[in-house]
Design a protein around this motif. Structure first.
Motif, short mmCIF file in Angstrom:
data_model
loop_
_atom_site.label_atom_id
_atom_site.label_comp_id
_atom_site.label_asym_id
_atom_site.label_seq_id
_atom_site.Cartn_x
_atom_site.Cartn_y
_atom_site.Cartn_z
N LEU A 66 -18.11 28.35 50.02
CA LEU A 66 -17.04 27.52 49.50
C LEU A 66 -15.73 28.31 49.52
O LEU A 66 -15.73 29.52 49.29
CB LEU A 66 -17.38 27.07 48.08
N TYR B 187 -9.46 20.21 47.54
CA TYR B 187 -10.57 19.87 48.44
C TYR B 187 -11.31 18.63 47.96
O TYR B 187 -11.44 18.41 46.75
CB TYR B 187 -11.57 21.03 48.52
N VAL C 297 -15.02 17.42 48.10
CA VAL C 297 -16.37 17.89 48.38
C VAL C 297 -17.29 16.68 48.37
O VAL C 297 -17.40 15.99 47.36
CB VAL C 297 -16.84 18.95 47.35
N LYS D 41 -24.35 20.53 43.12
CA LYS D 41 -23.08 20.90 43.76
C LYS D 41 -22.02 21.21 42.70
O LYS D 41 -21.27 22.17 42.82
CB LYS D 41 -22.61 19.77 44.69
N VAL E 287 -10.62 20.22 43.04
CA VAL E 287 -11.79 19.73 43.77
C VAL E 287 -12.07 18.31 43.31
O VAL E 287 -12.15 18.05 42.11
CB VAL E 287 -13.04 20.60 43.50
N ILE F 53 -15.04 19.20 52.46
CA ILE F 53 -16.25 20.03 52.58
C ILE F 53 -17.44 19.09 52.47
O ILE F 53 -17.60 18.42 51.44
CB ILE F 53 -16.31 21.10 51.46
N SER G 215 -21.32 18.68 52.10
CA SER G 215 -22.46 19.45 51.58
C SER G 215 -23.63 19.41 52.54
O SER G 215 -23.94 18.37 53.11
CB SER G 215 -22.86 18.86 50.23
#
Length: 182
Positions: free
Chosen positions: A3, A14, A16, A26, A154, A178, A180
């Motif tokens: 990360l 970000y 995610v 997460k 995030v 991002i 996962s």
């Protein structure tokens, strides 16, 4: 998964995206990495109550001295705040975006001077309580505030759990996405 929560990425925001069954894991992973690197975390939770997050974070080896909570679930679910809550601001319910915004602003003033990451958990759970239009307005407010203050953030969401139009707007508010791997 590596990360990007480090000093070079301060001021970055970000999105995610996680599989539904992995979203809690997460969340813990993100908070652990942020606090292990010496940052302060503000968790805006519309998904899990303060007591549950605190217990999960403790099990995950997270130092709770640098974790602050804005809990929009506890008062909504049981009608009152948790007794003895530390570093927590309770909001009446997840649809009260005004109080949530005020709580974020006040908390950022309170911990001024610290390197902060604000984590919104989760975009999907907020969509249960507010329209996608109001949600995107709120997230735009939060991300704009973070950018002005040069703070990081995030947005945690379930992959494929947001309609394409809303997802497209969210992608426009962030610096990176991002996905996962589980």
């Amino acid at each position: 998964m590596d990360l990007p929560f480090n000093e070079e990425n301060e001021g970055m925001i970000y999105l995610v995206l996680s599989e539904p069954q992995d979203i809690r894991k997460k969340n813990i992973e993100i908070i652990k990495e942020i606090t292990d690197k010496g940052f302060t975390a503000i968790v805006i939770s519309t998904n899990d109550p303060y007591n549950v997050l605190r217990k999960d974070y403790r099990k995950g080896g997270i130092n709770l001295d640098h974790v602050y909570f804005i809990d929009a679930i506890t008062k909504y679910a049981i009608g009152k705040e948790s007794k003895g809550a530390e570093n927590c601001t309770f909001v009446n319910n997840p649809s009260n975006l005004t109080d949530m915004g005020i709580a974020v602003t006040e908390l950022l003033k309170h911990i001024e001077g610290e390197n902060v990451w604000v984590i919104l958990d989760s975009v999907n759970s907020m969509l249960i309580y507010v329209s996608s239009v109001n949600l995107t307005k709120f997230i735009h407010f939060i991300t704009s505030k973070l950018r002005i203050l040069d703070m990081s953030g995030v947005l945690l969401a379930v992959e494929n759990g947001i309609d394409p139009s809303t997802l497209s707007q969210l992608e426009g508010f962030v610096d990176g996405i991002i996905k996962s791997e589980g």
